[in-house]
Enzyme design. Structure first.
Site, PDB file in Angstrom:
ATOM      1  N   SER A  84       0.839  -1.199   0.000  1.00  0.00           N
ATOM      2  CA  SER A  84       0.000   0.000   0.000  1.00  0.00           C
ATOM      3  C   SER A  84       0.874   1.248   0.000  1.00  0.00           C
ATOM      4  O   SER A  84       2.072   1.186   0.262  1.00  0.00           O
ATOM      5  CB  SER A  84      -0.918   0.010   1.225  1.00  0.00           C
ATOM      6  OG  SER A  84      -0.206   0.528   2.327  1.00  0.00           O
ATOM      7  N   LYS A  85       0.225   2.370  -0.273  1.00  0.00           N
ATOM      8  CA  LYS A  85       0.914   3.657  -0.379  1.00  0.00           C
ATOM      9  C   LYS A  85       1.681   3.998   0.901  1.00  0.00           C
ATOM     10  O   LYS A  85       2.653   4.725   0.868  1.00  0.00           O
ATOM     11  CB  LYS A  85      -0.099   4.767  -0.657  1.00  0.00           C
ATOM     12  CG  LYS A  85      -0.644   4.726  -2.050  1.00  0.00           C
ATOM     13  CD  LYS A  85      -0.921   6.145  -2.539  1.00  0.00           C
ATOM     14  CE  LYS A  85      -1.288   6.181  -3.998  1.00  0.00           C
ATOM     15  NZ  LYS A  85      -0.211   5.672  -4.859  1.00  0.00           N
TER      16      LYS A  85
END
Ligand code: GLU
Length: 472
Positions: free
Chosen positions: A244-245
């Protein structure tokens, strides 16, 4: 040529995620390795979340990686009529029914199901009742959805990655095919399009495993041949959670902007969850991967995205470029750095064995292009503790100015001889000279560096440091 036809089917609701790119790569390589066809389909049936410009970004990202469709790109939203027709056909076949449940009634069902602590609300309508009511309510203009009647024993398939997978009938709800606004759901559109496009193998992320039994039910209800399914494990971040970011870049565009070579990202993603099986070789060109890829090498275990490894691979792929290609690539990523093509040509032999990312060259090795403006303070304290070193360097500089050659070997000989005649060890001078030339305490070999910087620059930088460190 084989009959194998695969596809990558992104939804244009976000950017091209590296997980999606990896799925595309596996499909593309499988098609190439088997002499089949690789197709692209934009799944843009969600009118709220789909955005045309994102479809373009996704296609650009794929093109950058060298992935293009063997046939014109299919846009799912062009097929609404076809999807509605198939939903009606499923009703005629008794495999689906009109469902007049209102949103309020559905909500109440959900609440009851929660109260019974069921893991999920299983909507299961009474097909016969629905059919009996249908014509009357349709004539009245009541809103309806079309649901499939999923009362089956169970569904199983032999997954290309995970082996046999089985779902009990009770695990599959009566799922919606057409929403009450007439739009098709993902299950309906994906099955129709995969059938119409003649897809033989569906390779996609693990997050789709729970969708597969529903889709197999649809294939069977339509009497269509069921493709083979393979579900590729998710890519994990360094925290072992879904990538994820939070833990780094996730979209292909970010890797493009950071200056990665497309062939390096392609190579890296192809090895995330796939292995060629023999040996520990890791650097492959796209051309080689097209030959060696096989479905059997896809692993059932999730792979971890290791950015440091990707950067290493980028360096390895830079070294596979011709010198002129490498220079073009560096120029394209030089940003604001005052680097000329001539400088890059001169410095390339020195940097080639070391480079990983273009930014290394323009940040860590900025001294190649501009005189240092500051000097490492610990290095300065150590190598210029008093006024003696500037004096020594001044003398050395004077002799260097007259050195016959600026090639690395004669430069080394000259420095060592000079130190010997002054009763010094060579190291005594090498470190302050490095600091004077680069502002740093570590650099590539000093004599190669002096050679590529050239006499004029070396003398200028030495003079600047001498003046800077000379005590009044
Ligand atoms: N459009 C789906 C997605 O982006 C993929 C559907 C599929 O591969 O079956 O997740």
């Amino acid at each position: 040529m084989s009959d194998i036809r695969v596809r990558f089917a992104p939804s244009p609701t976000g950017y091209l995620h590296v997980g999606g790119a990896r799925t595309a790569i596996f499909n593309f390589l499988f098609a190439r390795a088997s002499g089949g066809k690789f197709l692209l389909r934009i799944e843009d049936t969600d009118p709220v979340r789909s955005r045309g410009e994102l479809a373009e970004v996704i296609l650009d990202g794929l093109r950058w990686l060298g992935i293009e469709s063997d046939e014109p790109v299919v846009y799912q939203s062009d097929h609404h009529e076809r999807f509605r027709g198939v939903a009606e056909e499923l009703i005629r076949r008794g495999a689906a029914y009109y469902d007049f449940t209102t949103p309020e009634e559905l909500e109440a069902m959900r609440r009851e199901s929660q109260a019974r602590k069921e893991p999920r609300c299983r909507v299961r309508g009474d097909v016969h009742k629905a059919r009996a009511e249908a014509s009357q309510r349709l004539a009245r203009g009541d809103a309806y959805a079309v649901r499939v009647s999923a009362s089956v024993e169970g569904v199983k398939w032999n997954d290309l990655v995970h082996g046999p997978i089985k779902f009990d009938g009770a695990e599959v709800e009566d799922f919606v095919l057409l929403r009450s606004d007439g739009t098709p759901t993902y299950h309906l559109s994906v099955v129709c399009d995969d059938h119409d496009m003649g897809i033989t193998h569906v390779l996609r992320g693990d997050d789709h495993i729970s969708n597969t039994p529903k889709q197999i039910i649809l294939y069977r209800a339509m009497g269509w041949e069921v493709p083979q399914f393979g579900h590729v494990p998710l890519i994990l971040g360094p925290d072992k959670q879904r990538l994820s970011k939070r833990t780094g870049a996730t979209s292909v565009g970010e890797f493009t902007d950071r200056g990665f070579l497309p062939q390096a990202l392609f190579n890296f993603l192809s090895l995330l969850g796939w292995s060629p099986g023999s040996g520990d070789r890791e650097i492959f060109s796209v051309g080689e991967l097209k030959h060696v890829f096989s479905l059997g090498g896809i692993q059932a275990k999730s792979a971890v995205f290791d950015t440091a490894k990707l950067e290493w691979m980028n360096g390895e792929h830079i070294r596979l470029l011709s010198d002129e290609e490498a220079i073009d690539y560096l120029i394209a990523h030089s940003g604001e750095a005052p680097a000329t093509r001539e400088q890059l040509r001169a410095f390339w032999p020195l940097m080639k064995p070391r480079i990983r990312m273009p930014r290394d060259l323009f940040t860590d090795h900025a001294y190649l292009f501009t005189d240092p403006v500051e000097y490492d303070s610990a290095g300065a304290a150590k190598h210029f503790p008093d006024g003696k070193m500037p004096e020594l360097l001044r003398e050395y500089r004077f002799d260097l100015d007259n050195a016959a050659s600026f090639d690395p070997e004669p430069l080394e000989k000259h420095l060592r001889g000079w130190c010997e005649s002054h009763g010094l060890s060579a190291g005594k001078l090498i470190h302050p000279i490095r600091l004077a030339l680069t502002g740093k305490t570590v650099s590539p070999g000093l004599f190669e560096l002096m050679n590529v910087l050239g006499r004029e620059t070396v003398l200028r930088r030495l003079e600047k440091a001498i003046n800077m460190f000379a005590r009044p």
